[in-house]
Design an enzyme around this catalytic site. Structure first.
Site, PDB file in Angstrom:
ATOM      1  N   CYS A   1      40.939  37.131  57.973  1.00 14.36           N
ATOM      2  CA  CYS A   1      42.080  36.424  58.552  1.00 14.36           C
ATOM      3  C   CYS A   1      42.056  36.412  60.075  1.00 14.36           C
ATOM      4  CB  CYS A   1      43.378  37.032  58.030  1.00 14.36           C
ATOM      5  SG  CYS A   1      43.517  36.880  56.234  1.00 14.36           S
TER       6      CYS A   1
ATOM      7  N   CYS B   1      43.097  41.354  58.438  1.00 12.07           N
ATOM      8  CA  CYS B   1      41.785  41.743  57.918  1.00 12.07           C
ATOM      9  C   CYS B   1      40.701  40.902  58.603  1.00 12.07           C
ATOM     10  CB  CYS B   1      41.753  41.587  56.391  1.00 12.07           C
ATOM     11  SG  CYS B   1      41.423  39.915  55.803  1.00 12.07           S
TER      12      CYS B   1
ATOM     13  N   ASP C   1      40.800  49.787  20.952  1.00 11.52           N
ATOM     14  CA  ASP C   1      42.157  50.005  20.455  1.00 11.52           C
ATOM     15  C   ASP C   1      42.773  48.661  20.092  1.00 11.52           C
ATOM     16  OD1 ASP C   1      42.164  49.195  23.136  1.00 11.52           O
ATOM     17  OD2 ASP C   1      44.214  49.913  23.402  1.00 11.52           O
TER      18      ASP C   1
ATOM     19  N   ALA D   1      48.192  46.798  27.178  1.00  5.26           N
ATOM     20  CA  ALA D   1      48.927  45.584  26.779  1.00  5.26           C
ATOM     21  C   ALA D   1      50.184  45.333  27.608  1.00  5.26           C
ATOM     22  CB  ALA D   1      49.265  45.617  25.293  1.00  5.26           C
TER      23      ALA D   1
ATOM     24  N   ASP E   1      35.379  48.866  29.978  1.00  7.50           N
ATOM     25  CA  ASP E   1      36.382  48.474  28.999  1.00  7.50           C
ATOM     26  C   ASP E   1      35.633  48.109  27.714  1.00  7.50           C
ATOM     27  OD1 ASP E   1      38.661  47.686  27.752  1.00  7.50           O
ATOM     28  OD2 ASP E   1      38.967  45.862  28.931  1.00  7.50           O
TER      29      ASP E   1
ATOM     30  N   CYS F   1      48.001  38.317  58.162  1.00  7.41           N
ATOM     31  CA  CYS F   1      47.150  39.458  57.798  1.00  7.41           C
ATOM     32  C   CYS F   1      46.159  39.691  58.933  1.00  7.41           C
ATOM     33  CB  CYS F   1      46.421  39.126  56.494  1.00  7.41           C
ATOM     34  SG  CYS F   1      45.166  40.315  56.025  1.00  7.41           S
TER      35      CYS F   1
END
Ligand code: ZN
EC number: 2.4.2.48
Length: 497
Positions: free
Chosen positions: A288, A285, A132, A200, A97, A283
Site C-alpha cells: 500500500c 504495508c 469428522d 463447521a 486438513d 494501510c
C-alpha cells in the site's frame, strides 16, 4: 473430563478468555507462539509462495489439504517421495486438513480415518486431522447428535492409529447446539488427541452470525480443559480475530487472504472493501505504500492478485500481533470493543461474548492495566461481574454510607464506601486496586448506573442486617428500582446547601 497434562501446549499470559501460548510441534521441531495464523495453501495454486510466507510474513505454521494432495496424482507422488516440507518449501510446522470440508461441500469422500491419517503421516504432516462430520448450523437435534456420535467414533479410532510424533486434531462438532458442543468438547478432551478445532463454523461466519458462533465456541470451551489448544476452523477475516481470541481460540486459518485477493477484495480490520471503490489505501504495508489504488487496478490479473494477497496477509498478521500485545497489556476486551464497532453483527458477537462473562472471568487476571470504560457494553465485562461477587465476601459494619460523593461526616454511619459506576460500592481502601482504578467517562450511561445499582443490591442481599444508605447523583427511577426497599436513598445532586 480427564484433564490429562498436555505437554505440547503451555499458556504464558491470559486476558479475558484470550491467551498467549506456546504450541510445541515435535515432528516439525518448532514451537509456534499462539494466537497464530495458519495461511491456507492450496498445493495446486499458491498466491504467495510458502517460503515467502515464512520469510516475509513470519508465518510459523501453515495448513494445507491432504485430501487435495491425495487426489492429485503428481502432487501426491511428490509429497510421498519428498515430503510436504520439501514439496511446499516451508520451514515451519505444517498442519493438514482431512477433506471433511470437501465432504460437507460435495457430500462424499472416499477415504477412511485410518487411510487419511496414515497418508498424512506418510507425506510428513506435523498436525493431522481425522475425517469428522462437519454438521452444518440449524439441523435437527437428532441429526446433530447422530453425526456427533460418528465424529466421536472416528476420534476414538484416530487414537488407535500409530501416528508417531505427529500431532492429531480432534474436531469439536455439535452444530448450533451449545450443549452438544460442550459434550463434544468434553469427549474430545478425554481422548489422547492434541489440537481442538471448533468445526463447521464457516457457514455461521459467512452469514455474519457472530452471535451464534460465539455460543458454539463458548460451548466447546466449557467442555475442553484450559490447556487445550483451540483452533477456530475456517476463521480467516482479521475483523473477527480479537473476538475469537477473547473467547479462547488459539489458532486461526486464513484462506480469505487469497480467495478475497482473487475477487479484488481488500481486507481491513473494519471489514472488506472492493478495490474498485478505494480512492485511498488505508494501510502502511509495503504493497500500500508503493502503489496507489489506480496503480493496483492497472496491474495484470495475476500480479494484482499477488499484491492484494500480500496486503491481505500483512493486515492479517498485523492484527494477530496487535492482539498478542493487547493480551500482554491486559486490554484485549478494549480491542474487541473497537472491532465490534466495525459491523452491527460484530456487535452482536461481542454482546454474546459478554453473556459468557462468568466463563471468561475464570481465566481473566485479577490485576492488569487500567480498565477503560469505552461503551455501555463495558458494564457487562468480567471484571464488573467479579467485583459484584467479591461484594458478597467483604465484611461490613452495622451501618454504612455508600456514596458517589464525599464520605459522611459525624457519627451517623460506622463507615463510608465509594460508589463508582459500573462497579458499585467498595471500601475506600480498595480504590487503588484493579479494576477500581478504571478510567470512566464523566458522562456516565444508563448501563453503568444499572450495574452499579446491581452491585449495591448484591451487597444489601448479602448483608440483610446492615443499614445501607446510598448517596447517588440523581440516578433515574428505573435504576433505583433495582435496589431492595430497605436501602435508604439520598440524592446528592438535590442537596446543594
Ligand atoms: Zn496494505
Amino acid at each position: 473430563m480427564s484433564g490429562r497434562m498436555r505437554e505440547h501446549f503451555e499458556l504464558r499470559d491470559t486476558d479475558a478468555g484470550g491467551r498467549i501460548g506456546e504450541l510445541t510441534v515435535p515432528r516439525a521441531g518448532v514451537t509456534v507462539e499462539t494466537p497464530a495464523l495458519l495461511p491456507v495453501i492450496n498445493p495446486n495454486l499458491d498466491t504467495i509462495a510458502p517460503r515467502r510466507l515464512a520469510e516475509e510474513f513470519g508465518a510459523e505454521i501453515l495448513i494445507t489439504n491432504s485430501y487435495i494432495i491425495h487426489g492429485t496424482d503428481d502432487v501426491r507422488e511428490r509429497a510421498l517421495e519428498d515430503g510436504l516440507h520439501e514439496l511446499l518449501e516451508f520451514p515451519g510446522a505444517i498442519m493438514t486438513d482431512s477433506g471433511s470440508f470437501q465432504l460437507s461441500e460435495y457430500g462424499d469422500i472416499d477415504v477412511t480415518t485410518e487411510e487419511i491419517l496414515e497418508f498424512q503421516r506418510a507425506i510428513g504432516s506435523d498436525i493431522a486431522t481425522p475425517v469428522d462430520i462437519p454438521t452444518p448450523p440449524d439441523v435437527s437435534r437428532e441429526r446433530a447428535e447422530r453425526e456427533l456420535e460418528t465424529t466421536q467414533e472416528r476420534l476414538e479410532l484416530a487414537e488407535t492409529v500409530e501416528t508417531g510424533e505427529m500431532l492429531v486434531s480432534a474436531p469439536v462438532q455439535g452444530s448450533t447446539y451449545p450443549d452438544l458442543r460442550e459434550e463434544a468438547g468434553r469427549h474430545a478432551d478425554s481422548t489422547e488427541l492434541d489440537v481442538f478445532p471448533v468445526g463447521a463454523v464457516v457457514p455461521l461466519m459467512n452469514d455474519y452470525r457472530y452471535d451464534d458462533m460465539v455460543d458454539a465456541v463458548a460451548g466447546a470451551k466449557r467442555g475442553l480443559s484450559a490447556d487445550a489448544p483451540v483452533h477456530l476452523f475456517g476463521a480467516g477475516h482479521p475483523m473477527m480475530f480479537a473476538l475469537g481470541v477473547a473467547m479462547g481460540c488459539d489458532l486461526f486459518d486464513s484462506a480469505a487472504y487469497a480467495l478475497y485477493a482473487r475477487d479484488d477484495r481488500y481486507l481491513t480490520v473494519r471489514g472488506t472493501r472492493n478495490l474498485e471503490d478505494l480512492e485511498y489505501l488505508p494501510c502502511s504495508c509495503p504493497v500500500c505504500t508503493s502503489h496507489s489504488p489506480d496503480e493496483l487496478r492497472a496491474l495484470p490479473d495475476d500480479e494484482r492478485e499477488t499484491e492484494l494477497g500480500a496486503h491481505n496477509l500483512h493486515v492479517t498478521f498485523e492484527e494477530i500481533r496487535r492482539i498478542k500485545q493487547a493480551i500482554r497489556a491486559g486490554n484485549l476486551l478494549e480491542l474487541v470493543e473497537q472491532r465490534a464497532r466495525a459491523h452491527p453483527t460484530m456487535l452482536d458477537g461481542y454482546r454474546t461474548l459478554l453473556d459468557h462473562a462468568a466463563q471468561l472471568e475464570r481465566s481473566d487476571p485479577v490485576s492488569k492495566g487500567a480498565f477503560f470504560y469505552t461503551s455501555h457494553e463495558s458494564a457487562r465485562r468480567p471484571e464488573v461481574l467479579r467485583h459484584h461477587r467479591r461484594l458478597e465476601r467483604l465484611s461490613v459494619p452495622d451501618s454504612l454510607f455508600l456514596t458517589e460523593g464525599q464520605p459522611a461526616r459525624g457519627d451517623e454511619f460506622d463507615d463510608s464506601w465509594r460508589v463508582e459506576p459500573p462497579f458499585g460500592p467498595f471500601p475506600r481502601a480498595l480504590s487503588k486496586s484493579y479494576p477500581l482504578t478504571a478510567e470512566v467517562p464523566a458522562r456516565t450511561d444508563r448501563a453503568a448506573l444499572e450495574a452499579a445499582a446491581d452491585g449495591v443490591a448484591r451487597l444489601a442481599e448479602a448483608n440483610p442486617e446492615t443499614d445501607l444508605t446510598l448517596g447517588h447523583r440523581s440516578w433515574p427511577d428505573g435504576v433505583l428500582e433495582r435496589l431492595p426497599d430497605d436501602v435508604a436513598l439520598t440524592d446528592l445532586s438535590s442537596d446543594r446547601s
